[in-house]
Design an enzyme around this catalytic site. Sequence first.
Site, PDB file in Angstrom:
ATOM      1  N   ILE A 678       0.866  -1.282   0.013  1.00 12.20           N
ATOM      2  CA  ILE A 678       0.132   0.144   0.004  1.00 12.20           C
ATOM      3  C   ILE A 678       0.755   1.196   0.057  1.00 12.20           C
ATOM      4  O   ILE A 678       0.433   2.457   0.082  1.00 12.20           O
ATOM      5  CB  ILE A 678      -0.980   0.071   1.441  1.00 12.20           C
ATOM      6  CG1 ILE A 678      -0.135  -0.048   2.389  1.00 12.20           C
ATOM      7  CG2 ILE A 678      -1.847  -1.010   1.231  1.00 12.20           C
ATOM      8  CD1 ILE A 678      -1.011  -0.150   3.633  1.00 12.20           C
ATOM      9  N   SER A 680       5.529   2.822  -0.427  1.00  8.79           N
ATOM     10  CA  SER A 680       6.744   2.681  -0.359  1.00  8.79           C
ATOM     11  C   SER A 680       7.557   3.766  -0.227  1.00  8.79           C
ATOM     12  O   SER A 680       6.973   4.998  -0.743  1.00  8.79           O
ATOM     13  CB  SER A 680       7.246   1.922  -1.494  1.00  8.79           C
ATOM     14  OG  SER A 680       6.905   2.501  -2.518  1.00  8.79           O
ATOM     15  N   GLY A 681       8.663   3.938   0.243  1.00  5.90           N
ATOM     16  CA  GLY A 681       9.480   5.016   0.563  1.00  5.90           C
ATOM     17  C   GLY A 681      11.089   4.719   0.694  1.00  5.90           C
ATOM     18  O   GLY A 681      11.374   3.531   0.332  1.00  5.90           O
ATOM     19  N   ASP A 807       9.555  15.561   8.628  1.00  2.00           N
ATOM     20  CA  ASP A 807       9.323  14.994   7.421  1.00  2.00           C
ATOM     21  C   ASP A 807       7.607  15.220   7.333  1.00  2.00           C
ATOM     22  O   ASP A 807       7.136  14.185   6.792  1.00  2.00           O
ATOM     23  CB  ASP A 807       9.862  13.846   7.268  1.00  2.00           C
ATOM     24  CG  ASP A 807       9.676  13.400   5.666  1.00  2.00           C
ATOM     25  OD1 ASP A 807       9.513  14.357   4.811  1.00  2.00           O
ATOM     26  OD2 ASP A 807       9.608  12.246   5.441  1.00  2.00           O
TER      27      ASP A 807
END
Length: 992
Positions: A678, A680-681, A807
């Site tokens: 679901i 990604s990084g 972030d």
Amino acid sequence: MFPAFSLLLYFLFTFNFNAKSISSTLGNQTDHLSLLKFKESITSDPHRMLDSWNGSIHFCNWHGITCIKELQHVNLADNKFSRKIPQELGQLLQLKELYLANNSFSGEIPTNLTNCFNLKYLSLRGNNLIGKIPIEIGSLQKLKQFSVTRNLLTGRVPPFLGNLSYLIGFSVSYNNLEGDIPQEICRLKNLAVMVMVVNKISGTFPLCLYNMSSLTMISAASNQFDGSLPSNMFNTLPYLKVFAISGNQISGLIPISVENASTLAELDISNNLFVGNVPSLGRLHYLWGLNLEINNLGDNSTKDLEFLKPLTNCSNLQAFSISHNNFGGSLPSFIGNFTTQLSRLYFASNQISGKIPLEIGNLNSLILLRMKNNYFEGTIPSTIGKFQKIQVLDLYGNKLSGEIPSSIGNLSHLYHLNLGKNMFVGNILSSIGNLQKLQMLYLSRNNLRGDIPSEVLSLSSLTTGLFLSQNFLSGSLPDEVGQLQNIVRIDVSKNWLSGEIPRTLGECLSLEYLILTGNSFNGSIPSSLESLKGLRVLDLSRNQLSGSIPKVLQNISSIEYFNASFNMLEGEVPTKGVFRNASAMTVIGNNKLCGGILELHLPPCSKPAKHRNFKLIVGICSAVSLLFIMISFLTIYWKRGTIQNASLLDSPIKDQMVKVSYQNLHQATNGFSTRNLIGSGYFGSVYKGTLESVGGDVAIKVLNLKKKGVHKSFIAECNALKNIRHRNLVKILTCCSSTDYKGSEFKALVFEYMRNGNLENWLHPTTGITDQPISLTLEQRLNIITDVASAFCYLHYECEQPVIHCDLKPENILLNDIMVAQVSDFGLAKLLSSVGVALTQSSTIGIKGTIGYAPPEYGMGFEVSTEGDMYSFGILLLEMLTGRKPTDELFKDDHNLHNYVKLSIPDNLFHIVDRSIIIESEHNTDNGNTGSIHPNVEKCLLSLLRIALSCSVESPKERMNMVDVIRELNIIKSFFPAEVQQRRGASQPQIT
């Protein structure tokens, strides 16, 4: 023949006399009837000025009526008459002067006033007139003065004014006129006064205006004029006395010809875009007002202030401002040679440095001196005691040092004293208590020590506020504080104050803000605060307060924010008033509190035990059981040896988390199938899984351990999440640090699954993919913004160690089943000590956020800070309201999302706002007509965008903090239109 001629003359004379009598009689009757009809049409006459208008006396003797042979003057100004201006006034054919100013007349200007062909003076200012200025006014050929100031008129400045050859002055200020100045105005050879302040008139000034030698006043402030001024313009205006064009976008240099404007008395070019040096103005002997503030004048050089010396010849100068420019250098000693008539002097917000000259004391007529936000250093000269008329003294934001001079205690007329954000030392002068007119005292952000003098707290004149925060003040807060019965703000935060909070604070009945955070106050919270019925903000955090939270505080309906975090409070938290709203109050860091609303996640309050022995036995048993569990837990993990670094997992397992293995997670995600992926990084991927042991669907963040800095990220996220609990922060369920089936190291974090995905998918749905979320309503955006703000207020101010997220972006904001936002991804987070020093390093590669959302100072090597998070928050708000990412192709070179919005509001608001918000707002208006938007929607959008701009300014020190943001958001919610509100999440689909 002679007798016949005499008879003819007699007949003609008699006929002419009778004709005049008949005409006069008819005129009188017409005027009389017209005035009576005027009286009948008036619905409001609060001053009863028309009582004299009756048949008992001739109408020429009525109030406001003047006759010279016939009715010529009607003056009904300042009477608060309402309704439309009666048409009957147009029947007063001989009328020369009509004054209806400062009433409440509505509707349009009657067109039949043009029947009054003798009219010379027409004043309709200060009413509620609408529509355009009727073209028929152009037929009043004898008109000399025309004023419609302070109405609601629209359209353009009418070109037919150029037909009024006798016109000397016209004023159209404070309306909604637009367009440019018509060229026809230049035909008015007798025009002396032209006033058009506060409209939307644009374009450049017609060049012919500068050749109209009869002009004595040009006042066009607060419009949209642009372009530059001709260098020789003042040479052709020999009688000009007032030139006021503040609040436009006029650029370029100040015309050098201003040196020759010998008749000029007022020159106001403030709030424009002028650059360069200021010409010599020493020959303007009539000059009394000079306003150059809010431009780009000067270039921060030592020669910038040389123009001040010729000004010492201006013996009539009374008010002078160069604030908010770029003037540099030091303030010359000849400042003391300015005329002693000078009463207002503004030097604020420049780059002026050096010491304040002793000679400034010669300006003994000053009633206001503002020199804040410069670089002045040294001590305040003792000669400041000569300012015996001074009312406002503002030296905030400099580098002044030493002790505050005792001579300030002699300035008996002072009502505003601001010496904040300097480096003053020593004690607060008790002689300040002599200033019996003082309304505001601001000494925050210095190095002051010692007690707060009771003499200062006895100043009943203090109304605006007492600001003593961020010093080193000690001792107690004296009981005399109760004498400040009319004060609005008291802020003594971040000092070394101790003792109990005075119960006499309950006598400060006008108090709205009470900030006591960051001291060592002890004892209980006084219940006398219940008397403060207008209290809006109460911050008692980070003290040593004990006892319970008085339930009477929930009776203060005006409280918008309550903070009692990090004290030693105990007992049950109230549930009414401000305590009903988790985003408006915080009590974190009080381990013995219980109850309250569910969102606080406090333990339930247990009933008192009947027997002390039973309570003791239970306590002993609990302690023994806990010790046994801890020993067992350590023994198991010591034997297994599966956890290589126990310290990493101790942190997040403060609560007893369910143990999961790699096998459990592998099975839960169908072998980490792409169908379960679901997101990604950089640091890894997130999978949807099902773990019955933790209650069903979960989100599993699997770290990519091949990436540099991932181990540090794992530590950072564990440290950040181990002790924090908030309804708007993603909840960690458990974690896993083990090996996979290939024997490779494996690390994962398990979170609650959010069925509505992340904010990124709602703001920027992927084209061509079905089951995309529908657009967010304005109310939902406002709720999400408030949720995120609440989370960051908690992180920044309410955690034992402040947390910097580093972030913040739409991808890291998750939405649960009912669209409540939760902040996630603490992989870059840092913890700060109480003094603001970073305790942990987020990663070895120095990543400090995402491009577009990370503040500019991070790119220059600055340490992370709460101000950095505020920048990201501001960019997030701008993106949520405009629908544009900060990395949009539109933003190149020096153009960015912040400037895009700043340059577009308020006039082009609906051109930049996300189109889906406009469509939704149009749909939800009362009449349902397209193009009709509730006025409060516009107000809400403007307020939110201004918060976003204040958070995303380039300078970290100028950014809003999250406490102030939440206060503003609460205000916005109070005027959010109820008719466009929807039940939160009631009609929203879920992403599965």
